[in-house]
Design a protein around this motif. Sequence first.
Motif, mmCIF file in Angstrom:
data_model
loop_
_atom_site.group_PDB
_atom_site.id
_atom_site.type_symbol
_atom_site.label_atom_id
_atom_site.label_comp_id
_atom_site.label_asym_id
_atom_site.label_seq_id
_atom_site.Cartn_x
_atom_site.Cartn_y
_atom_site.Cartn_z
ATOM 1 N N ASP A 108 0.857 -1.182 0.000
ATOM 2 C CA ASP A 108 0.000 0.000 0.000
ATOM 3 C C ASP A 108 0.898 1.238 0.000
ATOM 4 O O ASP A 108 1.205 1.813 1.036
ATOM 5 C CB ASP A 108 -0.908 -0.023 1.233
ATOM 6 C CG ASP A 108 -1.885 1.141 1.272
ATOM 7 O OD1 ASP A 108 -2.005 1.833 0.232
ATOM 8 O OD2 ASP A 108 -2.510 1.362 2.318
ATOM 9 N N LEU A 109 1.315 1.661 -1.179
ATOM 10 C CA LEU A 109 2.304 2.733 -1.284
ATOM 11 C C LEU A 109 1.755 4.094 -0.904
ATOM 12 O O LEU A 109 2.497 4.947 -0.410
ATOM 13 C CB LEU A 109 2.872 2.774 -2.714
ATOM 14 C CG LEU A 109 3.597 1.518 -3.196
ATOM 15 C CD1 LEU A 109 4.171 1.744 -4.589
ATOM 16 C CD2 LEU A 109 4.715 1.124 -2.226
ATOM 17 N N ASN A 110 0.464 4.339 -1.139
ATOM 18 C CA ASN A 110 -0.090 5.653 -0.792
ATOM 19 C C ASN A 110 -0.803 5.659 0.556
ATOM 20 O O ASN A 110 -1.440 6.646 0.926
ATOM 21 C CB ASN A 110 -1.034 6.149 -1.887
ATOM 22 C CG ASN A 110 -2.186 5.181 -2.149
ATOM 23 O OD1 ASN A 110 -2.372 4.190 -1.418
ATOM 24 N ND2 ASN A 110 -2.958 5.456 -3.190
ATOM 25 N N ASN A 111 -0.733 4.537 1.268
ATOM 26 C CA ASN A 111 -1.234 4.451 2.648
ATOM 27 C C ASN A 111 -2.694 4.848 2.788
ATOM 28 O O ASN A 111 -3.092 5.501 3.765
ATOM 29 C CB ASN A 111 -0.379 5.323 3.574
ATOM 30 C CG ASN A 111 1.064 4.863 3.647
ATOM 31 O OD1 ASN A 111 1.333 3.677 3.811
ATOM 32 N ND2 ASN A 111 1.984 5.805 3.513
ATOM 33 N N ASP A 112 -3.535 4.435 1.816
ATOM 34 C CA ASP A 112 -4.957 4.723 1.940
ATOM 35 C C ASP A 112 -5.764 3.498 2.336
ATOM 36 O O ASP A 112 -6.996 3.536 2.352
ATOM 37 C CB ASP A 112 -5.493 5.315 0.633
ATOM 38 C CG ASP A 112 -5.431 4.320 -0.530
ATOM 39 O OD1 ASP A 112 -4.829 3.236 -0.357
ATOM 40 O OD2 ASP A 112 -5.985 4.629 -1.605
ATOM 41 N N GLY A 113 -5.078 2.388 2.643
ATOM 42 C CA GLY A 113 -5.763 1.178 3.077
ATOM 43 C C GLY A 113 -6.337 0.355 1.946
ATOM 44 O O GLY A 113 -6.983 -0.666 2.197
ATOM 45 N N ARG A 114 -6.120 0.754 0.694
ATOM 46 C CA ARG A 114 -6.637 0.027 -0.466
ATOM 47 C C ARG A 114 -5.544 -0.091 -1.524
ATOM 48 O O ARG A 114 -4.738 0.818 -1.692
ATOM 49 C CB ARG A 114 -7.856 0.742 -1.053
ATOM 50 C CG ARG A 114 -9.013 0.905 -0.077
ATOM 51 C CD ARG A 114 -10.136 1.751 -0.651
ATOM 52 N NE ARG A 114 -10.721 1.087 -1.830
ATOM 53 C CZ ARG A 114 -10.692 1.591 -3.051
ATOM 54 N NH1 ARG A 114 -10.089 2.754 -3.284
ATOM 55 N NH2 ARG A 114 -11.251 0.944 -4.069
ATOM 56 N N ILE A 115 -5.536 -1.213 -2.250
ATOM 57 C CA ILE A 115 -4.607 -1.397 -3.369
ATOM 58 C C ILE A 115 -5.404 -1.166 -4.645
ATOM 59 O O ILE A 115 -6.295 -1.940 -4.986
ATOM 60 C CB ILE A 115 -4.001 -2.814 -3.371
ATOM 61 C CG1 ILE A 115 -3.373 -3.136 -2.010
ATOM 62 C CG2 ILE A 115 -2.980 -2.938 -4.493
ATOM 63 C CD1 ILE A 115 -2.252 -2.203 -1.615
ATOM 64 N N THR A 116 -5.075 -0.070 -5.356
ATOM 65 C CA THR A 116 -5.827 0.298 -6.555
ATOM 66 C C THR A 116 -4.868 0.845 -7.616
ATOM 67 O O THR A 116 -3.746 1.261 -7.292
ATOM 68 C CB THR A 116 -6.890 1.367 -6.255
ATOM 69 O OG1 THR A 116 -6.230 2.621 -6.001
ATOM 70 C CG2 THR A 116 -7.740 0.986 -5.051
ATOM 71 N N PRO A 117 -5.313 0.894 -8.873
ATOM 72 C CA PRO A 117 -4.516 1.544 -9.918
ATOM 73 C C PRO A 117 -4.712 3.046 -9.948
ATOM 74 O O PRO A 117 -4.183 3.713 -10.844
ATOM 75 C CB PRO A 117 -5.040 0.891 -11.204
ATOM 76 C CG PRO A 117 -6.468 0.544 -10.893
ATOM 77 C CD PRO A 117 -6.480 0.172 -9.431
#
Length: 504
Positions: free
Chosen positions: A316-325
């Motif tokens: 989770d690179l952007n640390n928003d709790g979700r893995i998305t494109p």
Amino acid sequence: MIGYNQEWGQNKFVRAQNNTLITPLIQDLNATIGLQQTFGGSNHMSLRGAFYRVNYIFDDRYLIESNGRYDGTSRFPAEDRFGFFPSISAGWRISNEDWMSGSSNWLDELKIRASYGTLGNQLLGNNFYPYIPTMGIGQSSFMMTAGQRTPFVSPAGLVSPTLTWETVISQNLGIDFALFGGKLSGAFDVFTRDTKDMLMRREYPSILGTGAPQSNAADLRTYGWEMELTYRNQFTSDLNYDVTLALSDWQSTITRFENPSGALPASNIYYEGQMLNEIWGYETVGIFQTQEAVDNAADQSALGANWRPGDIQYADLNNDGRITPGNNTLENPGDRRVIGNSTPRYSFGVNNNLQWRNFNLNLFFQGVWSRDHWPTSGNWTWFFPFNAGHVERYFIEDSWSEDNRDAYFPHPHISTNDKKNIQTQSRFLQNAGYIRLKNVNLGYNLPYRWMETIGFQSANIYFAGMNLWEYSPIRPPLDPETIWAGAIEYPMQRIYTLGARITF
């Protein structure tokens, strides 16, 4: 030297077809029934140009050469179809200067050189009229009234009103040297190559309703260096040896491209500052080992469903709790980043020659220090090969299971449409660097007195081999020289040859 050139080419074709054979044993138009169709086409293109070359050498020390072309092409509008492409190069043999005479006992040659040149490109494949809006004609693919196909005329596409030559500007600075009676020699060059007004198609929003025209849409800069170094020596009257090393490196950067939405790189989509051949993907944490790890990880439902132990865990690179494109843009790429680049870095070749008495040995090694590889899409990718209807042994033995938790591959899924575990990611990114023994030649010249006795002038017995050895960090069974087509079709062949050359 001055010259003039003119080219004109024309292509015509006629094609006929019918879809109903009387019998499949006779495949001829006269043996068909039903609706016969004919098709045809014609195109032409022309070039006209003049060129010159001027050389000047003064006292074998100062060297100047100038070249130029003035070319016109029928592919561009009349006001933009001609271009002038000059170049100039200069060299200075420093070793021939009088004030260098004191170094003649160890310095054989020292020369510096520089060049600046332009070349034009007008090739657009089979698009011979890219500046003329043309309407297409044809017949519908379906039978309509009374068994007839309905003819149609398609609207003209878009064209660029300012289409002109693509220009390549090359700049080079180099040095040549030879030392110690020719024992050590070499050359070193640094260069830049700017491709201005690249001929390509931009991407427009689909609401446009038609394809993008050919246009001068981008600029590209390539920069790098290359060197060659040779050492040769005669150790004894019977032993000679020389080795040559060639080494080079380059990279390319997009310096101009209009990408107002900031879309991530794709086919015909770039952004200013992009390193060519970037690979965008997810960073892999590892493989989920327990259901508890799945439950406590970031939500990966945007990439697939039914996550369980044995599946891939993404970071989770952007640390928003979700893995998305994300939005598929540079501003919001989601949890993707640049994970590699497929440009070959530090390409090299080493050539060795050894001669001892009647024996001679040649070894040639070549390779690439580093090159990232992510397999192209399609069924015949090297991992998850069940997409092609078969399963390789290495995949079975190294896939995750309760009894094989340290496996390289995740838990296999039956569905060929389940791509959640094979998203472009750092885990399966391969380093396609390698070194390979490309050629080996070992020969023996039979002594002359033996040949004279049996009436031969000379005879040489030799062994030759190709691709006899290699090393690469890439994962087997991949071969770094055969993977770029996206399929494992045939492995690199090893070739052995034993022979003799005899002169009577």
